[in-house]
Design a protein around this motif. Structure first.
Motif, PDB file in Angstrom:
ATOM      1  N   LEU A 128      22.890  48.897  39.428  1.00  0.00           N
ATOM      2  CA  LEU A 128      21.759  49.135  40.018  1.00  0.00           C
ATOM      3  C   LEU A 128      20.791  48.136  40.257  1.00  0.00           C
ATOM      4  O   LEU A 128      20.175  48.154  41.507  1.00  0.00           O
ATOM      5  CB  LEU A 128      20.867  49.908  38.787  1.00  0.00           C
ATOM      6  CG  LEU A 128      21.607  51.400  38.481  1.00  0.00           C
ATOM      7  CD1 LEU A 128      20.952  51.846  37.242  1.00  0.00           C
ATOM      8  CD2 LEU A 128      21.559  52.501  39.891  1.00  0.00           C
ATOM      9  N   ARG A 129      20.697  46.828  39.869  1.00  0.00           N
ATOM     10  CA  ARG A 129      20.221  45.843  40.250  1.00  0.00           C
ATOM     11  C   ARG A 129      20.497  45.112  41.329  1.00  0.00           C
ATOM     12  O   ARG A 129      19.719  44.759  42.197  1.00  0.00           O
ATOM     13  CB  ARG A 129      20.166  44.681  39.008  1.00  0.00           C
ATOM     14  CG  ARG A 129      19.141  43.456  39.192  1.00  0.00           C
ATOM     15  CD  ARG A 129      19.060  42.524  37.945  1.00  0.00           C
ATOM     16  NE  ARG A 129      18.178  43.373  37.165  1.00  0.00           N
ATOM     17  CZ  ARG A 129      17.845  43.096  36.000  1.00  0.00           C
ATOM     18  NH1 ARG A 129      18.178  41.783  35.453  1.00  0.00           N
ATOM     19  NH2 ARG A 129      17.048  43.688  34.889  1.00  0.00           N
ATOM     20  N   TYR A 130      21.663  44.618  41.520  1.00  0.00           N
ATOM     21  CA  TYR A 130      22.292  44.042  42.642  1.00  0.00           C
ATOM     22  C   TYR A 130      22.649  44.990  43.838  1.00  0.00           C
ATOM     23  O   TYR A 130      22.782  44.525  45.011  1.00  0.00           O
ATOM     24  CB  TYR A 130      23.411  43.132  42.114  1.00  0.00           C
ATOM     25  CG  TYR A 130      23.015  42.176  41.425  1.00  0.00           C
ATOM     26  CD1 TYR A 130      22.693  40.891  41.753  1.00  0.00           C
ATOM     27  CD2 TYR A 130      23.169  42.165  39.931  1.00  0.00           C
ATOM     28  CE1 TYR A 130      22.356  39.855  41.004  1.00  0.00           C
ATOM     29  CE2 TYR A 130      22.888  41.068  38.850  1.00  0.00           C
ATOM     30  CZ  TYR A 130      22.396  40.110  39.524  1.00  0.00           C
ATOM     31  OH  TYR A 130      22.296  38.664  38.698  1.00  0.00           O
ATOM     32  N   VAL A 131      22.957  46.299  43.554  1.00  0.00           N
ATOM     33  CA  VAL A 131      23.184  46.924  44.804  1.00  0.00           C
ATOM     34  C   VAL A 131      22.085  47.696  45.216  1.00  0.00           C
ATOM     35  O   VAL A 131      21.505  47.870  46.508  1.00  0.00           O
ATOM     36  CB  VAL A 131      24.320  47.984  44.394  1.00  0.00           C
ATOM     37  CG1 VAL A 131      24.829  49.069  45.806  1.00  0.00           C
ATOM     38  CG2 VAL A 131      25.654  47.308  44.039  1.00  0.00           C
ATOM     39  N   TYR A 132      21.246  48.345  44.311  1.00  0.00           N
ATOM     40  CA  TYR A 132      20.064  48.935  44.753  1.00  0.00           C
ATOM     41  C   TYR A 132      18.769  48.510  44.438  1.00  0.00           C
ATOM     42  O   TYR A 132      17.601  49.224  44.420  1.00  0.00           O
ATOM     43  CB  TYR A 132      20.340  50.745  43.959  1.00  0.00           C
ATOM     44  CG  TYR A 132      21.550  51.216  44.119  1.00  0.00           C
ATOM     45  CD1 TYR A 132      21.649  52.024  45.624  1.00  0.00           C
ATOM     46  CD2 TYR A 132      22.870  51.381  43.448  1.00  0.00           C
ATOM     47  CE1 TYR A 132      22.710  52.976  45.792  1.00  0.00           C
ATOM     48  CE2 TYR A 132      23.877  51.756  43.753  1.00  0.00           C
ATOM     49  CZ  TYR A 132      23.951  52.817  44.931  1.00  0.00           C
ATOM     50  OH  TYR A 132      24.954  53.267  45.262  1.00  0.00           O
ATOM     51  N   ASN A 133      18.723  47.188  43.575  1.00  0.00           N
ATOM     52  CA  ASN A 133      17.414  46.686  43.625  1.00  0.00           C
ATOM     53  C   ASN A 133      16.664  47.540  42.556  1.00  0.00           C
ATOM     54  O   ASN A 133      15.293  47.918  42.456  1.00  0.00           O
ATOM     55  CB  ASN A 133      16.682  46.324  44.940  1.00  0.00           C
ATOM     56  CG  ASN A 133      15.546  45.408  44.452  1.00  0.00           C
ATOM     57  OD1 ASN A 133      15.649  44.423  43.557  1.00  0.00           O
ATOM     58  ND2 ASN A 133      14.581  45.504  45.169  1.00  0.00           N
ATOM     59  N   SER A 134      17.492  48.290  41.655  1.00  0.00           N
ATOM     60  CA  SER A 134      16.888  49.018  40.597  1.00  0.00           C
ATOM     61  C   SER A 134      17.387  48.867  39.262  1.00  0.00           C
ATOM     62  O   SER A 134      17.757  47.650  38.973  1.00  0.00           O
ATOM     63  CB  SER A 134      16.905  50.511  41.246  1.00  0.00           C
ATOM     64  OG  SER A 134      16.318  51.443  40.094  1.00  0.00           O
TER      65      SER A 134
END
Length: 226
Positions: free
Chosen positions: A40-46
Motif C-alpha cells: 500500500l505504501r510503495y504502490v498506492y502511497n497509502s
C-alpha cells in the motif's frame, strides 16, 4: 521424547493444538499486515495506520506464547555441564528442584501479570507483596484505548461491559493486554506439566537437548569414515 511427553492427556493435547494453531495464525497475521502495508505504501502511497501498532501487539503475543511453547519442546537454553556430571538419580533430583523453582517463579510472574492487567479490565488487583493475600479495589482503567487500532464491530459488547455503555473510539487496551495473564498462566501450566512428567520419568530435562551436538558428531564420524 519431549514432544511425546508434553502431549499427555486429553487436556494437554487440547492446549497443544490451541497453542500451535494460535502461534501459526499470529505469524500469518504479522506477515499479511506487514506485507500489505509495504504494498500500500510503495504502490498506492497509502497504508493501514493501525498496522504497526497491531503488529507490535501481535509480536508481544507471539513472544508470550513462545515462552511457554519452548518449555514444552525443551527449546530454552541453559547450562547443564555440572548436572551432567551427576549420576542419573541425582540428575533427576536436580532437574526436579530446578523445575520447582521455575514453578515458583512463574507463580510470582502470574501475580504480577494479573495485578497489571486487572485495572484495564475493571477488576481488582491482588494484595500482598509476593503472594496473593486477597483483592483490593483498583482504579478502573477499562476506558483506556489503543492509539490507532479500530474497534471491530463484533467486540462492540465491550462498551457495555467495561466502559459503562460509552462508545470506544479505538480498541480498548484490555483486549491486547489480556495476553499478559494468559501467557504467564500458560507458562505456569507448562512448568507444572514438566515437573510432573520428570517426576514420572517421562521427561529428563527442562532445557534444550543435545541433539544438535549429536548430529554434528555423527556427521564428523561419517566424514572420517569416508
Amino acid at each position: 521424547m519431549a514432544a511425546e511427553a508434553a502431549s499427555t492427556g486429553r487436556f494437554g493435547r487440547i492446549i497443544n493444538t490451541l497453542e500451535e494453531t494460535i502461534i501459526a495464525y499470529i505469524m500469518l497475521a504479522m506477515v499479511v499486515i506487514t506485507f500489505g502495508n509495504v504494498i500500500l505504501r510503495y504502490v498506492y502511497n497509502s497504508g493501514w495506520i493501525w498496522g504497526l501498532e497491531l503488529t507490535v501487539y501481535l509480536f508481544a503475543w507471539l513472544v508470550l506464547f513462545g515462552i511457554s511453547y519452548c518449555v514444552k519442546v525443551t527449546a530454552h537454553l541453559g547450562v547443564d555441564a555440572a548436572i551432567n556430571l551427576l549420576n542419573p538419580g541425582l540428575r533427576r533430583v536436580s532437574v526436579l528442584i530446578a523445575a520447582a523453582f521455575c514453578i515458583v517463579y512463574a507463580a510470582l510472574l502470574m501475580k504480577g501479570a494479573w495485578d497489571y492487567y486487572a485495572p484495564f479490565a475493571g477488576m481488582d488487583a491482588t494484595t500482598g507483596r509476593w503472594f496473593p493475600t486477597g483483592f483490593a479495589n483498583s482504579r478502573d482503567q477499562g476506558w483506556y484505548e489503543t492509539s490507532d487500532i479500530p474497534l471491530p464491530a463484533f467486540l462492540g459488547f465491550l462498551e457495555g461491559w467495561f466502559n459503562q455503555g460509552e462508545a470506544y473510539e479505538k480498541l480498548p487496551r484490555l483486549v491486547p493486554y489480556l495476553m499478559l495473564p494468559l501467557g504467564i498462566a500458560l507458562l505456569l501450566f507448562r512448568f507444572v506439566q514438566a515437573f510432573i512428567l520428570i517426576a514420572l520419568g517421562r521427561r529428563d530435562h527442562l532445557i534444550a537437548s543435545h541433539e544438535a551436538e549429536d548430529a554434528v558428531e555423527e556427521a564428523g564420524r561419517k566424514m572420517q569414515e569416508a
